[in-house]
Write a protein that holds these residues in place. Structure first.
Motif, PDB file in Angstrom:
ATOM      1  N   LEU A   1     -12.972  -8.622 -28.480  1.00  0.00           N
ATOM      2  CA  LEU A   1     -12.483  -8.726 -27.120  1.00  0.00           C
ATOM      3  C   LEU A   1     -13.644  -9.148 -26.226  1.00  0.00           C
TER       4      LEU A   1
ATOM      5  N   PRO B   1     -14.093  -9.483 -22.532  1.00  0.00           N
ATOM      6  CA  PRO B   1     -13.551  -9.334 -21.179  1.00  0.00           C
ATOM      7  C   PRO B   1     -14.453  -9.921 -20.107  1.00  0.00           C
ATOM      8  N   ARG B   2     -13.859 -10.205 -18.983  1.00  0.00           N
ATOM      9  CA  ARG B   2     -14.623 -10.590 -17.810  1.00  0.00           C
ATOM     10  C   ARG B   2     -15.571  -9.446 -17.465  1.00  0.00           C
TER      11      ARG B   2
ATOM     12  N   THR C   1     -15.065  -5.384 -15.909  1.00  0.00           N
ATOM     13  CA  THR C   1     -13.671  -4.941 -16.022  1.00  0.00           C
ATOM     14  C   THR C   1     -13.465  -3.984 -17.197  1.00  0.00           C
ATOM     15  N   ASN C   2     -14.494  -3.306 -17.625  1.00  0.00           N
ATOM     16  CA  ASN C   2     -14.378  -2.443 -18.804  1.00  0.00           C
ATOM     17  C   ASN C   2     -13.345  -1.336 -18.633  1.00  0.00           C
TER      18      ASN C   2
ATOM     19  N   LEU D   1      -9.822  -2.593 -19.244  1.00  0.00           N
ATOM     20  CA  LEU D   1      -9.578  -2.814 -20.663  1.00  0.00           C
ATOM     21  C   LEU D   1      -9.383  -1.496 -21.397  1.00  0.00           C
TER      22      LEU D   1
ATOM     23  N   SER E   1      -4.745  -7.743 -19.052  1.00  0.00           N
ATOM     24  CA  SER E   1      -5.022  -9.145 -19.335  1.00  0.00           C
ATOM     25  C   SER E   1      -5.263  -9.929 -18.056  1.00  0.00           C
TER      26      SER E   1
ATOM     27  N   CYS F   1      -8.880  -8.677 -16.960  1.00  0.00           N
ATOM     28  CA  CYS F   1      -9.999  -8.888 -17.893  1.00  0.00           C
ATOM     29  C   CYS F   1     -10.077 -10.295 -18.445  1.00  0.00           C
TER      30      CYS F   1
ATOM     31  N   VAL G   1      -8.382 -11.369 -21.006  1.00  0.00           N
ATOM     32  CA  VAL G   1      -8.275 -11.234 -22.465  1.00  0.00           C
ATOM     33  C   VAL G   1      -6.794 -11.259 -22.820  1.00  0.00           C
TER      34      VAL G   1
END
Length: 829
Positions: free
Chosen positions: A253, A255-256, A259-260, A263, A305, A308, A310
């Motif tokens: 994954l 992610p941006r 943004t944890n 997610l 999504s 993030c 993803v």
């Protein structure tokens, strides 16, 4: 013995496959100086690695009074004889010709050599003057993650009970404070629940913001050996970059950045939705599940999504792997700790393990990792924003217990507020309330964010700066007094790795010139200051490493990090031993929480916790109401957007990290030929799509700008996610003509010229991974003139006030073509 493999080109060496549940086979790595044969080595001296947090045990080869090589210790539980590239080559830095050998003091604007008595008299004299004129709050200490336990403990006693200041922290604030805070939030106390041995048993290993292959390469060797053996584990990797770990993962994954939490909330949503929750474990050992379930009820993969960037299907796939594991091991590092909502995100990973009942048994554990070799000791000893022995500053009984150990009145120990964190220490110095800052074993003029501001702070005439180090670093060049220190291999002491393994590192050779062990420097200071306990006896009664260790054992007795069963004799000759080690666990403790949560009750916990949004401390009354029986606390967290987001002027996100071949600000590794040749200069990573859109090519010289500053480096085009730039943070100026910082002829190359002065509200760890930035082409790699600038942002001016130390600089940019291109990791400062 593996000594013929090129450990730069093949950093993880050869494979020794093994199956799940089996013991990891031994493989002894070694390297000797060219021309020295094994039978010519006069002594092998026990030690462990000082260039990462893994704690790789090794022996130092000595001939004619000098280091001539190293070999791994096959008997040790951590590495079974293996060594990483920095272990294999890094010892050579000890013999660098530019080691500091005599104290320096500033006279007429220049640093000049002097004797120890003059230098220490100056330091002690300024300390006494400030105590009389302005009180203990005018003195601050900023230490390292590379000293020894005995040194941290001595410093903590001197600062907290001798001076009486609350201003003591370490550069471990930049790498490990979120790990500690997340453990305190969930389990009431610091202390790694898992163990490296869990790698041998896990069927799923999840790595959150942790490029293990680069930060702890020996444990990556362990995973590689599992992957080639029977019943290999499935890997889940969360990282915005296509690292070696990401390429080996079952699910990756990306992610941006920032943004944890979004997610992780979606992953927890899926775990609950699919019924992968161990309700019996929750009922027996936790509080707070209902709040979390309500929080994530509508935090679907589709919702995440959109935040993030993803694919929702990929999030579902990752949750399926995590949810079907029968033994889940998770590791966490700077991709979480140095990013937005750091503690909130790390706590959600703890929540994942609590929901699934994945603690306290083989293969089921969480490793909230450290970035530095002795980061764990700063936390244990009270040199990283905690009181020694994991004591709670809000608990008067625990403060009184510590005062009894030190034989001082409880009021002597500052506990009116939390111990001051590093970023606040520098703010106080900037504002003028701190007038003396003693910096030991660290280089904040390269490693802290917004470097122009840090240089300006350290250059103030009203601030008396003491630097204790091996080399004339960028920070040392701004000091009023520089104290030459001995280092690993030149002194004796203990240190503890990321999975609580305590190692003894013995003195192998003499330090150069008049350099002294850090312990001796602190003891000299304490004697000159004449610190006394309440009965008039010396506050610090120990005189050497072993007596300091015995004093620390008394402080640790009955606390979570109990060392009372350990001795120097027990640690010599065999393997390192995991704390707690005491009468109840004379051989150490492999895993914590094998029979419930042991240190979360309000009477014994290290912390009552904090609000995950504001960082406000929870009171004892609130904590007792929430958790009357001392269980693990499941804390929910809402996603909040980062404070700094890309804009038209700064359209990229910028993240920083480390490379396999360097440590911190390269003060050691940059002086090792093999390591420096592998990564000689800073670079900038960009995605192929972003490079194409801006007509940028591999090797182009670019400038990266942020609202705070700029840096220059050669471009590398990778599969990093679009919209993101990556820069390794190691590179400063000590090896340029300017010496201490950029000037008119030395271009900026330190990543932290650009990073933001911001920190996590809970752990106070700086955010090195959420800046907004722009990139501009300066020169094509072929030497053709650059086209018109591709951005409109301009670099802010650099702050003046740096004390000059060298003149006449020439801009240098080292072409990285042909050097090794292993992926870099989001590492600690």
């Amino acid at each position: 013995m593996e000594s013929s493999v090129d450990r730069i080109a093949q950093p993880w060496g050869s494979r020794t496959p093994y199956a799940r549940g089996d013991a990891w086979p031994c493989r002894t790595d070694a390297r000797l100086t060219a021309g020295v044969e094994p039978d010519e080595v006069e002594r092998w001296v026990q030690a462990a690695s000082i260039l990462h947090s893994d704690g790789d045990a090794m022996d130092i080869a000595v001939k004619d009074g000098r280091m001539v090589g190293v070999r791994g210790r096959a008997v040790d539980r951590v590495n079974r004889g293996r060594l990483g590239p920095k272990d294999v080559f890094g010892w050579q830095a000890n013999a660098s010709a530019d080691r500091l050998t005599r104290p320096l003091v500033r006279r007429d604007g220049k640093l000049v050599e002097t004797d120890w008595h003059t230098a220490m008299s100056l330091v002690a004299g300024r300390s006494r003057d400030l105590l009389q004129e302005r009180g203990p709050g005018s003195i601050g200490f900023y230490t390292s993650g590379q000293l020894y336990l005995e040194e941290y403990y001595t410093l903590a006693v001197a600062a907290r009970a001798g001076i009486g200041t609350n201003h003591l922290d370490g550069n471990t604030r930049l790498c490990t404070s979120t790990a500690a805070e997340a453990l305190k939030e969930s389990f009431g106390c610091d202390g790694q629940p898992g163990t490296y041995d869990d790698i041998d048993h896990a069927d799923v290993i999840a790595l959150f913001g942790h490029n293990l292959a680069e930060t702890q390469p020996v444990q990556w060797m362990r995973i590689l050996d599992r992957l080639e053996g029977g019943d290999p584990p499935r890997l889940v990797c969360v990282d915005p970059r296509p690292t070696r770990v990401a390429r080996a993962a079952t699910v990756h994954l990306a992610p941006r950045v920032g943004t944890n939490v979004a997610l992780l909330n979606a992953l927890l949503h899926e775990i609950i939705r699919t019924g992968r929750v161990d309700h019996d474990y929750l009922a027996a050992h936790t509080v707070g599940f209902e709040e979390l379930a309500k929080m994530v009820e509508d935090r679907t993969p589709e919702w995440a999504s959109g935040i993030c960037d993803v694919p929702a299907a990929r999030i579902v796939e990752a949750a399926e792997v995590l949810g079907t594991a029968d033994s889940l091991l998770s590791t966490v590092l700077q991709g979480v700790y140095q990013s937005h909502q750091a503690t909130a995100a790390a706590v959600q990973i703890n929540n994942l393990h609590l929901l699934r009942g994945m603690l306290g048994r083989p293969g089921a554990g969480v490793l909230q990792m450290n970035g530095q070799p002795t980061a764990q000791n700063t936390r244990e000893c009270g040199a990283d924003g905690d009181l020694p022995g994991f004591r709670n500053w809000q608990n008067d009984q625990q403060v009184a217990d510590l005062a009894k150990v030190w034989n001082v009145e409880p009021s002597t120990i500052p506990h009116y507020a939390p111990p001051t964190h590093a970023m606040q220490i520098f703010r106080y110095a900037e504002q003028g309330s701190i007038r003396m800052l003693w910096i030991s074993g660290t280089n904040p003029a390269v490693s802290l964010p917004e470097l122009s501001r840090i240089r300006s702070i350290l250059s103030q005439e009203r601030l008396f700066v003491v630097v204790q180090d091996l080399f004339l670093t960028e920070t040392a060049q701004l000091a009023d007094v520089v104290l030459p220190a001995a280092t690993w291999g030149e002194k004796t002491g203990t240190f503890t790795n990321a999975d609580r393994t305590v190692h003894l590192s013995d003195k192998a050779v003499e330090p150069p010139g008049e350099a002294r062990p850090d312990l001796d420097i602190f003891l000299d200071y304490a004697q000159r200051m004449d610190f006394r306990d309440k009965d008039g006896a010396p506050l610090i009664s120990w005189h050497d490493p072993e007596s300091a260790f015995e004093a620390w054992k008394r402080c640790s007795a009955g606390r979570p990090c109990d060392y009372t069963g350990l001795t120097y004799g027990l640690l010599r000759g065999g393997s390192g031993i995991q704390w707690p080690c005491n009468e109840q666990a004379p051989e150490g403790t492999n895993r914590l929480y094998t029979d419930g949560i042991t240190w979360a009750h309000a009477d014994v916990c290290e912390s009552y916790g904090k609000d995950l949004v504001t960082g406000a401390s929870v009171t004892a009354v609130e904590y007792r109401s929430l958790n009357p029986d001392g269980k693990a606390v499941i804390k929910a967290a809402e996603y909040l957007p980062p404070h700094e987001w890309p804009s038209d002027d700064y359209p990229f996100q910028l993240t920083t990290g480390r490379t396999l071949y360097h440590f911190h600000t390269r003060t050691k590794t940059g002086r090792v030929p093999q390591l420096n040749a592998a990564a000689p200069d800073v670079w900038v990573e960009i995605s192929a799509s972003d490079a194409e859109a801006r007509e940028l090519g591999e090797g182009d010289l670019v400038e990266v700008t942020s609202p705070r500053g700029a840096l220059r480096g050669r471009l590398r085009i990778t599969d990093i996610r679009a919209g993101l730039l990556f820069v390794p943070f190691h590179y400063g100026y000590w090896d340029t003509d300017s010496g201490s910082g950029p000037d008119d002829s030395t271009p900026p190359r330190a990543a932290n010229e650009t990073t933001v002065t911001d920190w996590d509200p809970v752990s106070k760890q700086p955010l090195f991974k959420t800046a907004a930035a722009a990139v501009t082409l300066l020169e094509r790699s072929s030497g053709r003139p650059a086209p018109a600038p591709t951005t409109t942002a301009s670099a802010p001016s650099r702050a003046a006030g740096v004390r000059p130390t060298r003149g006449g600089a020439t801009a240098r940019v080292t072409e990285t073509t042909g050097t090794y291109r292993h992926e870099t990791a989001g590492g600690a400062q």
